[in-house]
Scaffold this motif. Structure first.
Motif, PDB file in Angstrom:
ATOM      1  N   UNK A   1      44.345  40.091  41.396  1.00 17.26           N
ATOM      2  CA  UNK A   1      45.812  40.175  41.413  1.00 17.26           C
ATOM      3  C   UNK A   1      46.312  41.552  41.841  1.00 17.26           C
ATOM      4  N   UNK A   2      47.538  41.572  42.366  1.00 17.14           N
ATOM      5  CA  UNK A   2      48.233  42.825  42.655  1.00 17.14           C
ATOM      6  C   UNK A   2      49.459  42.928  41.758  1.00 17.14           C
TER       7      UNK A   2
ATOM      8  N   UNK B   1      46.310  37.788  50.693  1.00 14.47           N
ATOM      9  CA  UNK B   1      45.909  36.578  49.974  1.00 14.47           C
ATOM     10  C   UNK B   1      47.114  36.020  49.209  1.00 14.47           C
ATOM     11  N   UNK B   2      47.822  35.109  49.862  1.00 17.96           N
ATOM     12  CA  UNK B   2      49.130  34.677  49.361  1.00 17.96           C
ATOM     13  C   UNK B   2      49.057  33.582  48.303  1.00 17.96           C
ATOM     14  N   UNK B   3      47.886  33.429  47.660  1.00 22.23           N
ATOM     15  CA  UNK B   3      47.781  32.467  46.560  1.00 22.23           C
ATOM     16  C   UNK B   3      47.445  33.142  45.232  1.00 22.23           C
ATOM     17  N   UNK B   4      47.393  34.467  45.209  1.00 21.66           N
ATOM     18  CA  UNK B   4      47.139  35.191  43.966  1.00 21.66           C
ATOM     19  C   UNK B   4      48.271  36.193  43.765  1.00 21.66           C
ATOM     20  N   UNK B   5      48.957  36.146  42.603  1.00 21.07           N
ATOM     21  CA  UNK B   5      50.076  37.068  42.361  1.00 21.07           C
ATOM     22  C   UNK B   5      49.638  38.519  42.442  1.00 21.07           C
ATOM     23  N   UNK B   6      50.611  39.433  42.615  1.00 20.82           N
ATOM     24  CA  UNK B   6      52.034  39.117  42.539  1.00 20.82           C
ATOM     25  C   UNK B   6      52.719  39.257  43.898  1.00 20.82           C
ATOM     26  N   UNK B   7      52.325  40.261  44.691  1.00 21.43           N
ATOM     27  CA  UNK B   7      52.993  40.534  45.964  1.00 21.43           C
ATOM     28  C   UNK B   7      51.946  40.659  47.053  1.00 21.43           C
ATOM     29  N   UNK B   8      52.181  39.996  48.203  1.00 18.43           N
ATOM     30  CA  UNK B   8      51.240  40.014  49.326  1.00 18.43           C
ATOM     31  C   UNK B   8      52.022  40.116  50.627  1.00 18.43           C
ATOM     32  N   UNK B   9      51.258  40.226  51.726  1.00 18.70           N
ATOM     33  CA  UNK B   9      51.877  40.299  53.040  1.00 18.70           C
ATOM     34  C   UNK B   9      51.281  39.208  53.924  1.00 18.70           C
ATOM     35  N   UNK B  10      52.104  38.609  54.780  1.00 16.36           N
ATOM     36  CA  UNK B  10      51.612  37.591  55.714  1.00 16.36           C
ATOM     37  C   UNK B  10      52.298  37.780  57.050  1.00 16.36           C
TER      38      UNK B  10
ATOM     39  N   UNK C   1      47.937  47.776  44.258  1.00 19.12           N
ATOM     40  CA  UNK C   1      46.526  47.399  44.147  1.00 19.12           C
ATOM     41  C   UNK C   1      46.055  47.589  42.706  1.00 19.12           C
ATOM     42  N   UNK C   2      45.289  46.615  42.193  1.00 15.47           N
ATOM     43  CA  UNK C   2      44.698  46.697  40.864  1.00 15.47           C
ATOM     44  C   UNK C   2      43.183  46.808  41.032  1.00 15.47           C
ATOM     45  N   UNK C   3      42.605  47.892  40.571  1.00  9.02           N
ATOM     46  CA  UNK C   3      41.174  48.109  40.760  1.00  9.02           C
ATOM     47  C   UNK C   3      40.344  47.041  40.043  1.00  9.02           C
ATOM     48  N   UNK C   4      39.342  46.521  40.756  1.00  8.55           N
ATOM     49  CA  UNK C   4      38.364  45.572  40.219  1.00  8.55           C
ATOM     50  C   UNK C   4      38.944  44.224  39.829  1.00  8.55           C
ATOM     51  N   UNK C   5      40.139  43.901  40.310  1.00  3.42           N
ATOM     52  CA  UNK C   5      40.712  42.586  40.069  1.00  3.42           C
ATOM     53  C   UNK C   5      41.382  42.073  41.331  1.00  3.42           C
TER      54      UNK C   5
END
Length: 601
Positions: free
Chosen positions: A426-427, A573-582, A420-424
C-alpha cells in the motif's frame, strides 16, 4: 544434465507396487535419514526412502528389499529428508528473469514447485504472452504450474493496458495442460459489484474444477469483504495484520503470508497461528514478488520458511505451510508436497530444520542441485520478435513533457502526493504545499517530494501523466525510469530533474525496455529487459549484479529504502490503496476514481 518426462502415478503404479513389495529394484534409495512427515507433522528417525520412475515407492524403516542391480544407494547419514518447497503465489516476471532462468535460480534453494501468475506479461502481450510463459514453464525440470491471469487491465476504466484478458481467454486457457487455476482476482470492486466479466472468469475456473486465486487489498473487513468471499476466490495474500489472516481463514479461504523482496507480511500475521492457535493447515507461505538480487543472494522459499521460524513458528508447521498446505489448496495433495508413496520424488536433504541449509535437492528422483549449484538443464523457449519489441513512443520525450503547470494565478498549490510505504504494497495519500515558479510546480527535496510521470509505451499515444511522490529520499539531480510498472506496465519515471527524466525515458525506448538511472547528466545504472520490457534473457547472477548496481545508484542519490525498485515499480498499481498513477490520471484507490492533482483552495 537433462530431465525426462514424468509419468503419472496411474501409469507407473505397477512398478511402484513391485518396488515397495521387494519384487523389483528401485532406481534410487536414500538410507538412514530423518523423515520429515508433513501429513502427521513429525520427524521419523532411521528411515529409508525408495524411488522409482520419479516417484516415491517405499517410505519406511528399511528399504533393503528395494535394492537390486542398478539401484543407486545414497547414505544420507542422519540428515533430514523433507519435501521440496512450494511457492503458492508468485510472479516470475518480478525476478526480471524468464521461467527457465528463474527455475535455475531457485532450484539450489530447494524450490521444486511454483504456482505462477504471469499477469505482468498478460498486460503487455495478452493471451499470447501467457502462452509463452506457460510453454517455457512446462519445459523445466521442476513443477511449474500456471494460473491464468484474471485481470488485464486490473481495474477497467482506471488504466489502459497493452492487451486485455477476456472471459473467453480464460475458458480457452483452462484446457491447457499446465493451467492450475485463475490468477489473483485483483478487481475486487468488480466482484463485489457483480461485474459480469469478473464473475464469468471465476465461473469458468470453477466449472473446470480449478482454484480461483484471490486479492482483496482493502482494510475493510465488513460487508464488502464478505461479498468478495462469496464471489468465489479461494485464497488471499494481501493481508498485512493478524486480523486479516483470521478473517480470511474464518471465511473458508486459505490465507497466504508473503515474504518477497519488499513485502514483509509474515511477522505481523503468523501470530494468528503462534499466539491465537488457529489451525495452521489453512495457512500458506509464498513470496509474491522476488527480484533477482534476493534470489541470488538471500534465497527463495527457504528464506520464507526460515523467516517464519524466526518469527516463532514451529519448524514443522512452517514446512507444512510451504509444502503440503500448498499442494492441498491446489488439489494436488496426492501428487506432490509430501514424502509419501506415489508422490513426485521431490526431496531436500538438510542437516538442520531451523537454519535450513539446502544441501542437496532432488526433483522427480533426480539430483538437481548440490551445495548451492544447479546441476540440471533448464530449457529455454525461443522468444519471438513480437515479445521483444514492446516499447513504443511516438517520439523522443523532452523536458517539457514533464512540466506540471500550476492553476492560473497561483503562487503555491496544495498537491496530492503518493506516499511510499517501506516493505509494504500500500501507499499513503499525502498532501503537500508546493511552490510555483514561472507558472510551474515541481518537487521539493526538503519535503522529500519529487516528480513522477507515467509515460504511455504500448500504443505510442504520446501520453504523459505527471504527479508527485514522496518517500524515496532523492536529494540530487536525478531520474529513474522503468518499463516494469505493475500492472499496466507503461513506463514510470521518477526524478528531481526534468531533463534527466527525458533522458531516462528515451534510453529505455532505445534498449527495448528495462530500468535505468541517470544522475548528474549521465547514466549510472541500466538493467536491460528486452522481453516484454519485463524480463532479461540473461542469467540470474548477471541480472542480480545489474540490479545491485541499480540499488547502489539509487542510494547514491539519497534513497535508503529496502528494495526501493520494487516500490518504484508498484506506483502504477491501481488496485492497492491509497494513491497511484495511471495513463488516465492520478487514481484514488480508496474510491476507485480518477482524482485531481491539486486540491481546490
Amino acid at each position: 544434465m537433462t530431465h525426462t518426462a514424468l509419468k503419472s502415478w496411474a501409469d507407473v503404479a505397477a512398478n511402484l507396487v513391485a518396488v515397495a513389495a521387494g519384487r523389483a529394484p528401485a532406481d534410487l534409495v536414500l538410507k538412514n535419514g530423518r523423515w520429515v512427515n508433513v501429513h502427521t507433522r513429525e520427524v521419523i528417525e532411521n528411515t529409508d526412502i525408495a524411488i522409482k520412475d520419479g516417484r516415491f515407492a517405499y517410505c519406511g524403516p528399511d528399504a533393503s528389499h528395494c535394492i537390486g542391480e542398478g539401484t543407486e544407494v545414497v547414505d544420507v547419514a542422519g540428515r533430514y529428508m523433507m519435501p521440496g518447497l512450494c511457492d503458492a503465489h508468485m510472479h516470475i516476471e518480478s525476478g526480471m528473469l524468464t521461467p527457465a532462468e528463474f527455475a535455475r535460480a531457485v532450484i539450489p534453494h530447494g524450490t521444486t514447485t511454483m504456482f505462477t501468475d504471469p499477469h505482468e506479461i498478460a498486460n503487455v502481450l495478452g493471451l499470447d504472452g501467457v502462452k509463452m510463459m506457460h510453454d517455457e514453464a512446462l519445459m523445466q525440470p521442476v513443477n511449474t504450474f500456471t494460473q491464468m491471469p484474471s485481470c488485464a487491465p486490473s481495474a477497467p476504466g482506471l488504466e489502459t493496458t497493452g492487451q486485455e484478458i477476456t472471459p473467453e481467454d480464460v475458458v480457452a486457457a483452462m484446457s491447457w495442460p499446465g493451467i492450475i487455476g485463475l490468477g489473483e482476482m485483483m478487481n475486487f470492486p468488480g466482484v463485489i459489484n457483480v461485474d459480469p466479466k469478473m464473475l464469468a472468469e471465476i465461473a469458468a475456473t470453477q466449472r473446470a474444477g480449478k482454484t480461483v486465486g484471490g486479492h482483496y487489498a482493502s482494510p475493510d473487513r465488513g460487508p464488502a469483504f464478505h461479498a468478495y468471499a462469496a464471489g468465489g476466490p479461494a485464497d488471499d495474500h494481501e493481508g498485512t495484520c493478524e486480523e486479516d489472516a483470521i478473517s480470511r481463514t474464518r471465511q473458508g479461504m486459505r490465507h497466504m503470508m508473503r515474504l518477497g523482496s519488499a513485502w514483509y507480511d509474515v511477522e505481523t500475521q503468523i501470530t494468528a497461528v503462534t499466539e491465537k492457535g488457529l489451525d495452521p493447515r489453512n495457512f500458506i507461505l509464498c513470496t509474491d514478488d522476488c527480484n533477482a538480487g534476493t534470489l541470488v543472494n538471500d534465497g527463495h522459499m527457504n528464506r520464507v520458511v526460515r523467516h517464519a521460524i524466526e518469527c516463532g513458528c514451529d519448524p514443522l508447521i512452517a514446512i507444512q505451510m510451504a509444502t503440503i498446505n500448498t499442494a492441498t489448496h491446489f488439489g494436488l495433495e496426492r501428487e506432490l508436497g509430501s514424502i509419501a508413496p506415489g508422490r513426485r520424488a521431490d526431496v531436500i536433504l538438510t542437516s538442520d530444520l531451523k537454519t535450513l541449509p539446502i544441501e542437496q535437492v532432488y526433483a522427480r528422483g533426480q539430483l538437481i542441485a548440490e551445495g548451492g549449484e544447479c546441476l540440471v538443464d533448464c530449457p529455454h523457449f525461443d522468444w519471438p520478435d513480437t515479445a521483444r519489441n514492446t516499447v513504443h513512443l511516438d517520439q523522443d520525450r523532452v523536458a517539457a513533457d514533464f512540466e506540471i503547470a500550476a492553476p492560473e494565478g497561483k503562487n503555491t498549490v496544495t498537491a496530492k502526493v503518493i506516499g511510499v510505504v517501506e516493505n509494504q504494497a500500500p501507499t499513503k495519500a499525502l498532501i503537500a504545499e508546493l511552490a510555483v515558479t514561472d507558472g510551474l510546480v515541481q518537487g521539493d527535496p526538503a519535503q522529500d517530494i519529487c516528480q513522477i510521470a507515467l509515460v504511455e509505451r504500448h500504443r505510442a499515444t504520446g501520453g504523459v501523466t505527471n504527479g508527485f511522490v514522496s518517500g524515496f529520499g532523492y536529494d540530487k539531480p536525478m531520474a529513474m525510469a522503468s518499463t516494469v510498472a505493475h500492472d499496466s506496465h507503461h513506463m514510470i519515471v521518477v526524478g528531481t530533474d526534468r531533463e534527466m527524466m527525458a533522458l531516462a525515458a528515451n534510453r529505455l525506448a532505445g534498449v527495448g525496455g528495462g530500468v535505468t538511472l541517470f544522475a548528474d547528466g549521465e547514466e549510472k545504472a541500466l538493467v536491460e529487459l528486452p522481453i516484454a520490457g519485463l524480463m532479461s534473457d540473461d542469467n540470474a547472477a548477471t541480472v542480480a549484479a545489474k540490479a545491485t548496481a541499480l540499488g547502489h545508484a539509487m542510494q547514491a542519490c539519497g534513497c535508503t529504502l529496502n528494495n526501493a525498485f520494487m516500490q518504484h515499480s508498484l506506483l502504477a498499481l491501481v488496485v492497492i490503496p491509497a494513491l497511484r498513477i495511471s495513463d488516465l490520471g492520478l487514481v484514488d484507490v480508496t474510491t476507485f476514481e480518477i482524482t485531481d492533482l491539486f486540491e481546490e483552495s
